[in-house]
Design an enzyme around this catalytic site. Sequence first.
Site, PDB file in Angstrom:
ATOM      1  N   TYR A 154       0.833  -1.220   0.000  1.00 18.55           N
ATOM      2  CA  TYR A 154       0.000   0.000   0.000  1.00 18.55           C
ATOM      3  C   TYR A 154       0.866   1.268   0.000  1.00 18.55           C
ATOM      4  CZ  TYR A 154      -3.859   3.032   1.745  1.00 18.55           C
ATOM      5  OH  TYR A 154      -4.816   4.017   1.927  1.00 18.55           O
ATOM      6  N   LYS A 158       0.852   4.101  -2.853  1.00 17.00           N
ATOM      7  CA  LYS A 158       0.482   5.482  -2.532  1.00 17.00           C
ATOM      8  C   LYS A 158       1.618   6.449  -2.858  1.00 17.00           C
ATOM      9  CE  LYS A 158      -3.753   5.022  -1.190  1.00 17.00           C
ATOM     10  NZ  LYS A 158      -4.795   5.304  -2.200  1.00 17.00           N
TER      11      LYS A 158
HETATM   12  P1  NAP Z   1     -13.366   2.302   1.603  1.00 22.17           P
HETATM   13  O1  NAP Z   1     -14.406   2.776   2.566  1.00 22.17           O
HETATM   14  O2  NAP Z   1     -12.823   0.929   1.756  1.00 22.17           O
HETATM   15  O3  NAP Z   1     -13.943   2.515   0.121  1.00 22.17           O
HETATM   16  C1  NAP Z   1     -13.200   2.142  -0.996  1.00 22.17           C
HETATM   17  C2  NAP Z   1     -14.140   1.940  -2.155  1.00 22.17           C
HETATM   18  O4  NAP Z   1     -13.355   1.557  -3.301  1.00 22.17           O
HETATM   19  C3  NAP Z   1     -15.159   0.827  -1.910  1.00 22.17           C
HETATM   20  O5  NAP Z   1     -16.459   1.239  -2.276  1.00 22.17           O
HETATM   21  C4  NAP Z   1     -14.654  -0.285  -2.799  1.00 22.17           C
HETATM   22  O6  NAP Z   1     -15.674  -1.128  -3.341  1.00 22.17           O
HETATM   23  C5  NAP Z   1     -14.022   0.494  -3.940  1.00 22.17           C
HETATM   24  N1  NAP Z   1     -13.126  -0.359  -4.708  1.00 22.17           N
HETATM   25  C6  NAP Z   1     -12.207  -1.229  -4.234  1.00 22.17           C
HETATM   26  N2  NAP Z   1     -11.608  -1.878  -5.242  1.00 22.17           N
HETATM   27  C7  NAP Z   1     -12.157  -1.406  -6.380  1.00 22.17           C
HETATM   28  C8  NAP Z   1     -11.958  -1.694  -7.749  1.00 22.17           C
HETATM   29  N3  NAP Z   1     -11.065  -2.615  -8.155  1.00 22.17           N
HETATM   30  N4  NAP Z   1     -12.696  -1.027  -8.674  1.00 22.17           N
HETATM   31  C9  NAP Z   1     -13.634  -0.125  -8.285  1.00 22.17           C
HETATM   32  N5  NAP Z   1     -13.864   0.188  -7.000  1.00 22.17           N
HETATM   33  C10 NAP Z   1     -13.136  -0.452  -6.056  1.00 22.17           C
HETATM   34  O7  NAP Z   1     -12.091   3.266   1.608  1.00 22.17           O
HETATM   35  P2  NAP Z   1     -11.883   4.806   2.036  1.00 22.17           P
HETATM   36  O8  NAP Z   1     -11.352   4.823   3.409  1.00 22.17           O
HETATM   37  O9  NAP Z   1     -13.066   5.602   1.670  1.00 22.17           O
HETATM   38  O10 NAP Z   1     -10.641   5.164   1.082  1.00 22.17           O
HETATM   39  C11 NAP Z   1     -10.782   5.835  -0.161  1.00 22.17           C
HETATM   40  C12 NAP Z   1      -9.385   6.138  -0.699  1.00 22.17           C
HETATM   41  O11 NAP Z   1      -8.677   6.946   0.241  1.00 22.17           O
HETATM   42  C13 NAP Z   1      -8.537   4.896  -0.921  1.00 22.17           C
HETATM   43  O12 NAP Z   1      -7.733   5.072  -2.068  1.00 22.17           O
HETATM   44  C14 NAP Z   1      -7.688   4.851   0.314  1.00 22.17           C
HETATM   45  O13 NAP Z   1      -6.503   4.131   0.105  1.00 22.17           O
HETATM   46  C15 NAP Z   1      -7.455   6.320   0.575  1.00 22.17           C
HETATM   47  N6  NAP Z   1      -7.098   6.641   1.942  1.00 22.17           N
HETATM   48  C16 NAP Z   1      -7.929   6.328   2.990  1.00 22.17           C
HETATM   49  C17 NAP Z   1      -7.536   6.659   4.292  1.00 22.17           C
HETATM   50  C18 NAP Z   1      -8.394   6.339   5.497  1.00 22.17           C
HETATM   51  O14 NAP Z   1      -7.928   6.560   6.627  1.00 22.17           O
HETATM   52  N7  NAP Z   1      -9.613   5.852   5.349  1.00 22.17           N
HETATM   53  C19 NAP Z   1      -6.314   7.293   4.515  1.00 22.17           C
HETATM   54  C20 NAP Z   1      -5.499   7.586   3.426  1.00 22.17           C
HETATM   55  C21 NAP Z   1      -5.902   7.261   2.147  1.00 22.17           C
HETATM   56  P3  NAP Z   1     -16.000  -2.569  -2.692  1.00 22.17           P
HETATM   57  O15 NAP Z   1     -16.674  -2.260  -1.426  1.00 22.17           O
HETATM   58  O16 NAP Z   1     -16.881  -3.249  -3.672  1.00 22.17           O
HETATM   59  O17 NAP Z   1     -14.678  -3.254  -2.496  1.00 22.17           O
END
Ligand code: NAP
Length: 253
Positions: A154, A158
């Site tokens: 990851y 990133k």
């Molecule tokens: P999340 O709640 O897990 O949501 C991620 C979404 O992406 C889910 O709806 C998932 O769908 C979808 N997804 C996964 N694989 C996919 C694919 N191959 N094609 C299309 N859609 C796909 O995550 P989040 O926390 O909102 O994170 C959003 C972004 O921010 C990510 O890139 C994450 O790495 C980044 N981020 C998050 C945090 C944090 O603390 N939460 C911090 C830094 C960066 P499914 O449910 O069907 O798998």
Amino acid sequence: MTTATSRVAIVTGGARGIGAATALRLAADGLAVGVLDLDEAGAKGTAEQITANGGKALAVAADVSDADAVQAAVERVAAELGAPTVLVNNAGVTRDNMLFKMTDADWDTVMGVHLKGAFLLSRAVQKYMVEAKFGRIVSLSSVSALGNRGQANYSTAKAGLQGLTKTLAIELGKFGVTANAIAPGFIQTEMTKATAERVGVPFEAFIEGAAKTIPVGRVGQPEDIAALVSYLVSEESGFVSGQVIYAAGGPKA
Ligand code: NAP
């Protein structure tokens, strides 16, 4: 942030979390939003919320790591909503493991969704952006890009997104296209909930513990990131490009 009503955005991973909050925010800003996600029902849920609020949205099921699916999804958004000139590369997954336990599949899955996904989407939409002489690409990086135990895959992906962002900014700038990355810290979503479960800590306690280490004294909410995306895709952000903005409640970089 007010943006031209004619703009069309694509938000990947828009079914929930940061992606859903971003899709809702951009729709409230006046953009039509193509909500892309693996989870079709989730994407429909977000699109229906947008429509119920008086906005315009289309739910499209697609795996961002699949080139044909991405091409078809982008063409469908262009045909049904109009030329997409805003892209938010947000879809993400984690497959955390210490290096000695990390499998090839853990590595490939994370690279496929984050890095290949952002590449495929950016390549597919740039044509519409270049034609329009306007474009905004925002990719979700992470504070993990600076290194994080158990996240060799990851953190690499990133950090890679930051390189992609800077290169897109250089290549596409002359066409009125900007590219920026947002590197969030702890945001309260299903992703961080899954991490809490993996380490065996109740989510509430996990959040409380994280908040103590964050200078502003709280964890982030999806809307905190959506507000920053709103600025970065606006007309008035055109002189900000190739940047990585850490949104972590403190100076993380
Ligand atoms: P999340 O709640 O897990 O949501 C991620 C979404 O992406 C889910 O709806 C998932 O769908 C979808 N997804 C996964 N694989 C996919 C694919 N191959 N094609 C299309 N859609 C796909 O995550 P989040 O926390 O909102 O994170 C959003 C972004 O921010 C990510 O890139 C994450 O790495 C980044 N981020 C998050 C945090 C944090 O603390 N939460 C911090 C830094 C960066 P499914 O449910 O069907 O798998």
